[in-house]
Design an enzyme around this catalytic site. Structure first.
Site, PDB file in Angstrom:
ATOM      1  N   LYS A  15      40.442  41.536   7.922  1.00  0.00           N
ATOM      2  CA  LYS A  15      38.507  41.070   9.340  1.00  0.00           C
ATOM      3  C   LYS A  15      38.569  39.551  10.402  1.00  0.00           C
ATOM      4  O   LYS A  15      38.674  40.032  11.364  1.00  0.00           O
ATOM      5  CB  LYS A  15      37.382  41.388   8.677  1.00  0.00           C
ATOM      6  CG  LYS A  15      37.320  42.564   7.891  1.00  0.00           C
ATOM      7  CD  LYS A  15      36.438  43.028   6.907  1.00  0.00           C
ATOM      8  CE  LYS A  15      35.454  41.452   6.008  1.00  0.00           C
ATOM      9  NZ  LYS A  15      36.839  41.781   4.878  1.00  0.00           N
ATOM     10  N   ARG A  75      34.477  40.504  -6.304  1.00  0.00           N
ATOM     11  CA  ARG A  75      34.540  40.363  -4.905  1.00  0.00           C
ATOM     12  C   ARG A  75      34.557  41.255  -4.338  1.00  0.00           C
ATOM     13  O   ARG A  75      34.148  42.804  -4.455  1.00  0.00           O
ATOM     14  CB  ARG A  75      35.059  39.372  -3.692  1.00  0.00           C
ATOM     15  CG  ARG A  75      34.825  38.230  -3.654  1.00  0.00           C
ATOM     16  CD  ARG A  75      35.405  37.442  -3.209  1.00  0.00           C
ATOM     17  NE  ARG A  75      34.905  36.908  -2.212  1.00  0.00           N
ATOM     18  CZ  ARG A  75      36.366  37.093  -0.687  1.00  0.00           C
ATOM     19  NH1 ARG A  75      37.259  36.685  -0.860  1.00  0.00           N
ATOM     20  NH2 ARG A  75      35.674  37.883   0.624  1.00  0.00           N
ATOM     21  N   ARG A 117      26.566  44.079   5.285  1.00  0.00           N
ATOM     22  CA  ARG A 117      26.859  44.264   3.967  1.00  0.00           C
ATOM     23  C   ARG A 117      26.345  45.172   3.449  1.00  0.00           C
ATOM     24  O   ARG A 117      26.670  45.807   2.458  1.00  0.00           O
ATOM     25  CB  ARG A 117      27.565  43.176   2.992  1.00  0.00           C
ATOM     26  CG  ARG A 117      28.237  42.411   3.634  1.00  0.00           C
ATOM     27  CD  ARG A 117      28.215  40.824   2.769  1.00  0.00           C
ATOM     28  NE  ARG A 117      29.106  39.907   3.459  1.00  0.00           N
ATOM     29  CZ  ARG A 117      30.748  39.069   2.733  1.00  0.00           C
ATOM     30  NH1 ARG A 117      30.657  39.579   2.143  1.00  0.00           N
ATOM     31  NH2 ARG A 117      30.543  38.263   3.757  1.00  0.00           N
ATOM     32  N   ARG A 160      41.907  28.379  -1.618  1.00  0.00           N
ATOM     33  CA  ARG A 160      40.388  27.370  -2.028  1.00  0.00           C
ATOM     34  C   ARG A 160      40.095  28.074  -3.013  1.00  0.00           C
ATOM     35  O   ARG A 160      41.055  29.112  -3.777  1.00  0.00           O
ATOM     36  CB  ARG A 160      39.252  28.896  -0.628  1.00  0.00           C
ATOM     37  CG  ARG A 160      40.229  28.777   0.602  1.00  0.00           C
ATOM     38  CD  ARG A 160      38.693  29.420   1.623  1.00  0.00           C
ATOM     39  NE  ARG A 160      38.178  30.766   1.216  1.00  0.00           N
ATOM     40  CZ  ARG A 160      38.328  31.440   1.769  1.00  0.00           C
ATOM     41  NH1 ARG A 160      38.761  32.187   3.049  1.00  0.00           N
ATOM     42  NH2 ARG A 160      38.283  32.701   0.855  1.00  0.00           N
TER      43      ARG A 160
END
Length: 194
Positions: A13, A147, A88, A136
């Site tokens: 995205k 997630r 979301r 990360r």
């Protein structure tokens, strides 16, 4: 045109939003970036967010919509924007619809980047292998699996919400980046000609 880029974490995205921003001139409205910017700028909303985040809590929908409203009212959003990472949840989508309706605007198009979970996990593993470790702290297969669970539970129901509005179009997010970009461009062109 106001559009939402939709898909699981790691579906591309952000990459596609940046390409669209450069090609179409619509700003990419990433809630994470906006929250960080509000905190860094020390705005009233930013101070409120910092206190909430520092306490380890999630920023409420009301505050997120406030930040999006502030950002959306900037001149560069006059011709539309790309919503990345928001909404979301269905309550967030309803709040976004209300905020836009108050401005005589709407979400025109929702583009879902469809990617199999196994491909998302292999992408994370490839990034780790390339960089010699996670770039990360949250970029690990374990974190991605957690997630994805949250995504399917809270966010995936939005697909039906936008499908009922006739705004949802699905693109194969597993294709090479250039092909995904081309498919998105075709969807936007078709939507713009209606």
């Amino acid at each position: 045109m106001n559009l939402v880029l939709f898909g699981p974490p790691g579906s591309g995205k952000g990459t596609q939003a940046k390409i669209l921003q450069e090609g179409q001139g619509w700003p990419q409205l990433s809630t994470g970036d906006m929250l960080r910017a509000a905190i860094a700028a020390g705005t009233e909303l930013g101070k409120k967010c910092k206190a909430i985040i520092d306490a380890g809590q999630l920023v409420s929908d009301e505050i997120v919509i406030g930040i999006i409203s502030e950002r959306y009212d900037q001149p560069d959003c006059a011709k539309g924007a790309i919503f990345d990472g928001f909404p979301r949840t269905i309550p967030q989508a309803e709040a976004l619809d209300s905020m836009l309706k108050a401005r005589d605007k709407q979400i025109d198009l929702v583009i879902e980047l469809k990617v199999d979970d196994s491909v998302l996990i292999s992408r994370v593993e490839a990034r780790i292998a390339q960089s010699g470790g996670a770039a990360r702290a949250d970029d690990t297969p374990e974190t991605l699996k957690a997630r994805l669970e949250v995504y399917y539970k809270n966010t995936a129901p939005l697909l039906e919400y936008y499908k009922k509005q006739g705004k949802l179009v699905t693109v194969d997010g597993m294709a090479p980046i250039a092909e995904v970009t081309k498919a998105i461009a075709a969807v936007i062109e078709k939507a713009g000609s209606k």
